[in-house]
Write a protein that holds these residues in place. Sequence first.
Motif, PDB file in Angstrom:
ATOM      1  N   GLU A   1       0.825  -1.214   0.000  1.00  0.00           N
ATOM      2  CA  GLU A   1       0.000   0.000   0.000  1.00  0.00           C
ATOM      3  C   GLU A   1       0.856   1.260   0.000  1.00  0.00           C
ATOM      4  O   GLU A   1       0.508   2.261  -0.628  1.00  0.00           O
ATOM      5  CB  GLU A   1      -0.946   0.015   1.202  1.00  0.00           C
ATOM      6  CG  GLU A   1      -2.055  -1.012   1.155  1.00  0.00           C
ATOM      7  CD  GLU A   1      -1.596  -2.398   1.561  1.00  0.00           C
ATOM      8  OE1 GLU A   1      -0.444  -2.526   2.078  1.00  0.00           O
ATOM      9  OE2 GLU A   1      -2.360  -3.353   1.369  1.00  0.00           O
ATOM     10  N   TYR A   2       1.987   1.214   0.717  1.00  0.00           N
ATOM     11  CA  TYR A   2       2.861   2.385   0.761  1.00  0.00           C
ATOM     12  C   TYR A   2       3.494   2.643  -0.604  1.00  0.00           C
ATOM     13  O   TYR A   2       3.608   3.798  -1.029  1.00  0.00           O
ATOM     14  CB  TYR A   2       3.952   2.208   1.813  1.00  0.00           C
ATOM     15  CG  TYR A   2       4.784   3.463   2.010  1.00  0.00           C
ATOM     16  CD1 TYR A   2       4.276   4.530   2.736  1.00  0.00           C
ATOM     17  CD2 TYR A   2       6.050   3.581   1.451  1.00  0.00           C
ATOM     18  CE1 TYR A   2       5.014   5.699   2.902  1.00  0.00           C
ATOM     19  CE2 TYR A   2       6.795   4.747   1.629  1.00  0.00           C
ATOM     20  CZ  TYR A   2       6.273   5.798   2.355  1.00  0.00           C
ATOM     21  OH  TYR A   2       7.005   6.952   2.517  1.00  0.00           O
ATOM     22  N   VAL A   3       3.872   1.580  -1.289  1.00  0.00           N
ATOM     23  CA  VAL A   3       4.430   1.737  -2.638  1.00  0.00           C
ATOM     24  C   VAL A   3       3.387   2.354  -3.566  1.00  0.00           C
ATOM     25  O   VAL A   3       3.684   3.264  -4.343  1.00  0.00           O
ATOM     26  CB  VAL A   3       4.903   0.374  -3.186  1.00  0.00           C
ATOM     27  CG1 VAL A   3       5.331   0.505  -4.646  1.00  0.00           C
ATOM     28  CG2 VAL A   3       6.051  -0.169  -2.352  1.00  0.00           C
ATOM     29  N   GLU A   4       2.146   1.881  -3.465  1.00  0.00           N
ATOM     30  CA  GLU A   4       1.063   2.422  -4.281  1.00  0.00           C
ATOM     31  C   GLU A   4       0.826   3.898  -3.952  1.00  0.00           C
ATOM     32  O   GLU A   4       0.624   4.727  -4.848  1.00  0.00           O
ATOM     33  CB  GLU A   4      -0.210   1.605  -4.037  1.00  0.00           C
ATOM     34  CG  GLU A   4      -1.322   1.898  -5.013  1.00  0.00           C
ATOM     35  CD  GLU A   4      -2.529   1.008  -4.799  1.00  0.00           C
ATOM     36  OE1 GLU A   4      -3.488   1.137  -5.584  1.00  0.00           O
ATOM     37  OE2 GLU A   4      -2.529   0.207  -3.843  1.00  0.00           O
ATOM     38  N   TYR A   5       0.866   4.206  -2.681  1.00  0.00           N
ATOM     39  CA  TYR A   5       0.701   5.590  -2.208  1.00  0.00           C
ATOM     40  C   TYR A   5       1.757   6.512  -2.818  1.00  0.00           C
ATOM     41  O   TYR A   5       1.446   7.590  -3.339  1.00  0.00           O
ATOM     42  CB  TYR A   5       0.786   5.574  -0.680  1.00  0.00           C
ATOM     43  CG  TYR A   5       1.149   6.850   0.011  1.00  0.00           C
ATOM     44  CD1 TYR A   5       0.198   7.825   0.274  1.00  0.00           C
ATOM     45  CD2 TYR A   5       2.458   7.055   0.478  1.00  0.00           C
ATOM     46  CE1 TYR A   5       0.527   8.985   0.960  1.00  0.00           C
ATOM     47  CE2 TYR A   5       2.796   8.209   1.165  1.00  0.00           C
ATOM     48  CZ  TYR A   5       1.828   9.174   1.402  1.00  0.00           C
ATOM     49  OH  TYR A   5       2.165  10.320   2.086  1.00  0.00           O
ATOM     50  N   LEU A   6       3.022   6.080  -2.792  1.00  0.00           N
ATOM     51  CA  LEU A   6       4.095   6.898  -3.361  1.00  0.00           C
ATOM     52  C   LEU A   6       3.901   7.100  -4.860  1.00  0.00           C
ATOM     53  O   LEU A   6       4.132   8.200  -5.385  1.00  0.00           O
ATOM     54  CB  LEU A   6       5.451   6.243  -3.108  1.00  0.00           C
ATOM     55  CG  LEU A   6       6.030   6.328  -1.694  1.00  0.00           C
ATOM     56  CD1 LEU A   6       7.378   5.623  -1.653  1.00  0.00           C
ATOM     57  CD2 LEU A   6       6.170   7.768  -1.236  1.00  0.00           C
ATOM     58  N   GLN A   7       3.466   6.055  -5.544  1.00  0.00           N
ATOM     59  CA  GLN A   7       3.263   6.180  -6.984  1.00  0.00           C
ATOM     60  C   GLN A   7       2.198   7.220  -7.313  1.00  0.00           C
ATOM     61  O   GLN A   7       2.369   8.021  -8.241  1.00  0.00           O
ATOM     62  CB  GLN A   7       2.872   4.824  -7.577  1.00  0.00           C
ATOM     63  CG  GLN A   7       4.015   3.828  -7.603  1.00  0.00           C
ATOM     64  CD  GLN A   7       3.612   2.514  -8.237  1.00  0.00           C
ATOM     65  OE1 GLN A   7       3.728   2.332  -9.444  1.00  0.00           O
ATOM     66  NE2 GLN A   7       3.117   1.599  -7.413  1.00  0.00           N
ATOM     67  N   TRP A   8       1.097   7.242  -6.544  1.00  0.00           N
ATOM     68  CA  TRP A   8       0.036   8.210  -6.813  1.00  0.00           C
ATOM     69  C   TRP A   8       0.488   9.628  -6.472  1.00  0.00           C
ATOM     70  O   TRP A   8       0.148  10.583  -7.176  1.00  0.00           O
ATOM     71  CB  TRP A   8      -1.227   7.862  -6.034  1.00  0.00           C
ATOM     72  CG  TRP A   8      -2.014   6.755  -6.641  1.00  0.00           C
ATOM     73  CD1 TRP A   8      -2.259   5.512  -6.110  1.00  0.00           C
ATOM     74  CD2 TRP A   8      -2.690   6.770  -7.913  1.00  0.00           C
ATOM     75  NE1 TRP A   8      -3.022   4.763  -6.962  1.00  0.00           N
ATOM     76  CE2 TRP A   8      -3.303   5.517  -8.078  1.00  0.00           C
ATOM     77  CE3 TRP A   8      -2.817   7.719  -8.921  1.00  0.00           C
ATOM     78  CZ2 TRP A   8      -4.047   5.190  -9.211  1.00  0.00           C
ATOM     79  CZ3 TRP A   8      -3.552   7.407 -10.058  1.00  0.00           C
ATOM     80  CH2 TRP A   8      -4.153   6.158 -10.192  1.00  0.00           C
TER      81      TRP A   8
END
Length: 207
Positions: free
Chosen positions: A90-97
């Motif tokens: 989820e944190y990786v996805e958060y950074l991407q957005w």
Amino acid sequence: MITLHHLNKSRSKRIIWLLEELELDYQIKAYQRDSQTFLAPAELKAIHPLGKSPVIEYEQQIIAESGAITEYLIDTHAAGILAPTKVTPEYVEYLQWIHFAESSAILPLLLRMFVAKDGCLTNFLEDYAAAETEKVLSYVNQSLEGKRYLVADKLTGADIMMSFIVELLVASGEVDKYPHIANYAKQLSLHPNSFKAGEIEQEHDKG
């Protein structure tokens, strides 16, 4: 005390929202766009060489770029609250957005806006901007299917960063072409601090 150098009708509205969510003490130094050129005033160059906004002064540091400001303030004051736990998918996805908002998403929207404002005939740029805008917005729309928020089913800094993209789409009158983004826009508008940021921005807009 944080000082936010805020330009009217700019991306710094989302930093106001972030600061309100974080409940941090801050003050706003407002700047107005030139009524003819719509450019930022030269005074902003005294704060940062690029003369752009938002910029914050925080603990004797000058921090520019919306994504950097958002990441830094959340990491410092709301890690695990306005961001997923680190070292998780989820944190990786958060950074991407967060970074998508100021890279892949904003460029075609700005190109389309500039082409329309200029009113010139183009050999390539107008069609390119239109195609890339459709690609980007379709991707966001698909990513939001069945979701209230972008990541972890809660408000995060990714949503605050993407709010500017959503507002541009709403302002263009095209949001209904993307039903999941339209629902997302309504969800973001339910947050009291999002509404408050809009009111604060209007108070400082003398243009």
